[in-house]
Design an enzyme around this catalytic site. Structure first.
Site, PDB file in Angstrom:
ATOM      1  N   LYS A  97      63.389  48.901  41.190  1.00 59.36           N
ATOM      2  CA  LYS A  97      63.341  48.331  42.532  1.00 59.36           C
ATOM      3  C   LYS A  97      62.646  46.977  42.478  1.00 59.36           C
ATOM      4  O   LYS A  97      61.432  46.897  42.326  1.00 59.36           O
ATOM      5  CB  LYS A  97      62.596  49.244  43.521  1.00 59.36           C
ATOM      6  CG  LYS A  97      62.760  48.761  44.976  1.00 59.36           C
ATOM      7  CD  LYS A  97      61.656  49.223  45.899  1.00 59.36           C
ATOM      8  CE  LYS A  97      60.444  48.317  45.874  1.00 59.36           C
ATOM      9  NZ  LYS A  97      60.700  46.961  46.471  1.00 59.36           N
ATOM     10  N   SER A 108      50.237  44.515  43.609  1.00 60.39           N
ATOM     11  CA  SER A 108      48.864  44.485  44.136  1.00 60.39           C
ATOM     12  C   SER A 108      48.098  45.763  43.810  1.00 60.39           C
ATOM     13  O   SER A 108      48.679  46.844  43.650  1.00 60.39           O
ATOM     14  CB  SER A 108      48.888  44.289  45.651  1.00 60.39           C
ATOM     15  OG  SER A 108      49.282  45.490  46.297  1.00 60.39           O
ATOM     16  N   GLU A 114      50.188  47.068  36.262  1.00 63.78           N
ATOM     17  CA  GLU A 114      49.737  45.700  35.963  1.00 63.78           C
ATOM     18  C   GLU A 114      49.454  45.031  37.297  1.00 63.78           C
ATOM     19  O   GLU A 114      50.368  44.758  38.072  1.00 63.78           O
ATOM     20  CB  GLU A 114      50.819  44.958  35.164  1.00 63.78           C
ATOM     21  CG  GLU A 114      50.268  43.759  34.425  1.00 63.78           C
ATOM     22  CD  GLU A 114      50.207  42.513  35.290  1.00 63.78           C
ATOM     23  OE1 GLU A 114      49.081  42.178  35.736  1.00 63.78           O
ATOM     24  OE2 GLU A 114      51.247  41.902  35.524  1.00 63.78           O
ATOM     25  N   CYS A 166      49.795  36.166  38.398  1.00 64.17           N
ATOM     26  CA  CYS A 166      48.579  36.986  38.304  1.00 64.17           C
ATOM     27  C   CYS A 166      47.591  36.419  37.296  1.00 64.17           C
ATOM     28  O   CYS A 166      46.400  36.715  37.357  1.00 64.17           O
ATOM     29  CB  CYS A 166      48.933  38.426  37.959  1.00 64.17           C
ATOM     30  SG  CYS A 166      49.830  38.584  36.397  1.00 64.17           S
ATOM     31  N   GLU A 210      41.703  38.044  45.338  1.00 64.15           N
ATOM     32  CA  GLU A 210      42.862  37.336  44.805  1.00 64.15           C
ATOM     33  C   GLU A 210      43.573  36.596  45.937  1.00 64.15           C
ATOM     34  O   GLU A 210      44.026  37.202  46.902  1.00 64.15           O
ATOM     35  CB  GLU A 210      43.831  38.317  44.141  1.00 64.15           C
ATOM     36  CG  GLU A 210      44.980  37.615  43.463  1.00 64.15           C
ATOM     37  CD  GLU A 210      45.894  38.566  42.712  1.00 64.15           C
ATOM     38  OE1 GLU A 210      46.302  38.217  41.585  1.00 64.15           O
ATOM     39  OE2 GLU A 210      46.195  39.643  43.240  1.00 64.15           O
TER      40      GLU A 210
END
Length: 487
Positions: free
Chosen positions: A178, A232, A253, A287, A391
């Site tokens: 997905k 996230s 990750e 990231c 972040e």
């Protein structure tokens, strides 16, 4: 309504066929703010069909030799490379990234992911030990797990999707993937190449839709024993909770709040251009991007002056313009979120030295409704500020001063994340000391984003669980069995 006739309408790819969905969601072109295409709003029904197709394809695919699978992966890499320009144009339009970045980073890496795992699967070895006193030999064998559920993000759409699909199918698994509903086009384009590459029907199934519907259905499906997710930390927590009753294998990750540590003996002629790139490449939507820059006090003023001057030279605008350095952010909502971080920093007394709210954003007429933001440098930010702790995932970086090695290690480690870090110094002993003490899955010294895909990739703390790379991905996507033979 005339515009809607020209819209691209995507379909799910299940069992080797494109299948329309009963409902669709809008996907926007970030550089114009206009609806770009219609993406299937899939749910349990579509995921069920995809998992069934993957299960049906598993016996044949898993029985192929590594060499047979390798040849198919290489053929798929060839086909992506042949269509590189079309993929790059679509990635740029769909995600907002510059055409230059898509051409030179995203699509070449997507093809290389298949090529890399096509090679690595041929060189994996199992273990063997002998117990002569017991008359026994032990050896291990590895087998594919089954149907792999793969969920990839919007920032590097095809790049990160193929980083999951390639090892999964190289190891003999079948997949239900997905992509992000905001960036689905290149995944759909790739589906058109699968049959030509020789991928049997049902080996790769792509279900488009939101995380709340399609993603959750995939995570909760009892016949999907393994989930690989990039995204996230908050979503990963939900995946962990939802998958726990099924004891699924997880690779997560997640985000980063990555420090750059610049000592006073750093070569600024190398450090400044690289740190600009590590801060603002792909609009800061990677990231691994640097968002906290710690500069030793002796060179702080000089660094800041030169860094800001160079940041102002970065051109923001139409992503299809090859002279542009910074494209559009992914969505209106995300742009607002990133802008709010800058406002919070200002409210806390920090200084915005360039970019958002300081410099004028000059956009072409056709891009004035797009989601653009200038590279933004913030100074005099407190370590406890949300801008130094959370972040941001945009073209924003904070620059602060430090005095000692001991102090900066503590401050660099003082966040919940631990994905990547960079260290700049000409003192080799110091580089080793600092690298060992940083709580970070990856540490680059005097460089950034130099990758060997053989080696482990992943983070510590809230930056994830597990590692990806030749050996690590092989171990994740296979089950190991120990067999003992008494003779």
């Amino acid at each position: 309504m005339a515009q809607s006739k020209a819209l691209l309408v995507l379909e799910n790819f299940i069992g080797g066929k494109f299948i329309p969905c009963s409902s669709y969601i809008d996907s926007y072109n970030p550089s114009t703010g206009d609806v770009y295409c219609k993406v299937p709003d899939s749910g349990k029904e579509e995921v069920e069909a995809a998992v069934k197709a993957a299960k049906d394809a598993f016996p044949i695919w898993s029985s192929k030799s590594p060499l047979e699978r390798s040849q198919i992966l290489n053929k798929l890499a060839d086909l992506i490379e042949h269509d590189l320009e079309a993929f790059a144009q679509a990635e740029s339009k769909d995600q907002g990234k510059t055409i230059t970045f898509a051409r030179t980073v995203d699509i070449p890496r997507a093809a290389y992911n298949f090529r890399f795992f096509a090679s690595s699967i041929l060189h994996q070895v199992t273990e063997c030990t002998e117990m002569a006193t017991m008359g026994c030999v032990h050896y291990t064998s590895r087998a594919p797990v089954g149907v792999a559920g793969l969920i990839s993000p919007w920032n590097l759409p095809l790049y990160l999707l193929t980083w999951k699909i390639a090892p999964a199918i190289a190891c003999g698994n079948t997949v239900v993937a997905k992509p992000s509903e905001m960036t689905s086009v290149t995944a759909w384009m790739m589906c058109k190449l699968l049959e030509k590459a020789g991928v049997p029907h049902g080996v790769v199934n792509i279900v488009f839709g939101t995380g709340a519907k399609a993603g959750e259905a995939l995570v909760c499906h009892p016949d999907v024993p393994l989930i690989s997710f990039t995204g996230s930390t908050l979503t990963a927590q939900r995946i962990t909770e939802k998958s726990a009753p099924h004891c699924k294998r997880l690779s997560l990750e997640l985000g980063g709040k990555n420090p750059a540590i610049i000592f006073d003996d750093a070569d600024l002629s190398q450090c400044i251009p690289t740190t600009l790139r590590s801060s603002f490449a792909n609009q800061g939507e990677i990231c691994l991007c640097t968002s906290r820059i710690f500069v030793q006090r002796g060179i702080y003023s000089e660094f800041l002056k030169r860094f800001v001057a160079e940041a102002k030279k970065w051109k923001t605008g139409n992503p299809s313009d090859p002279t542009v350095d910074v494209g559009a952010l992914i969505s209106k909502e995300h742009l607002e979120k990133v802008r709010n971080y800058v406002k919070k920093a200002q409210a806390e007394g920090a200084r915005v030295l360039c970019g958002e709210g300081v410099d004028a954003l000059d956009l072409p007429l056709g891009n004035q409704k797009g989601y653009f933001m200038l590279p933004t440098v913030i100074a005099e930010v407190k370590d406890e500020s949300c801008c130094m702790q959370e972040e941001i995932f945009g073209p924003v970086t904070c620059v602060v001063a430090f005095d000692t090695e001991e102090e900066v290690i503590k401050r660099a480690n003082g966040v919940k994340y631990g994905l990547a870090a960079t260290v700049w110094s000409s003192n080799v002993g110091r580089i080793h000391r600092v690298a060992h003490r940083l709580q970070s899955g990856l540490v680059w010294t005097n460089c950034w984003l130099v990758r060997d895909l053989n080696l482990p990739f992943g983070g510590m703390k809230a930056s994830g669980i597990g590692r990806e790379g030749a050996k690590d991905s092989y171990e994740f996507f296979t089950e190991v069995k120990t067999i003992t033979i008494k003779h």
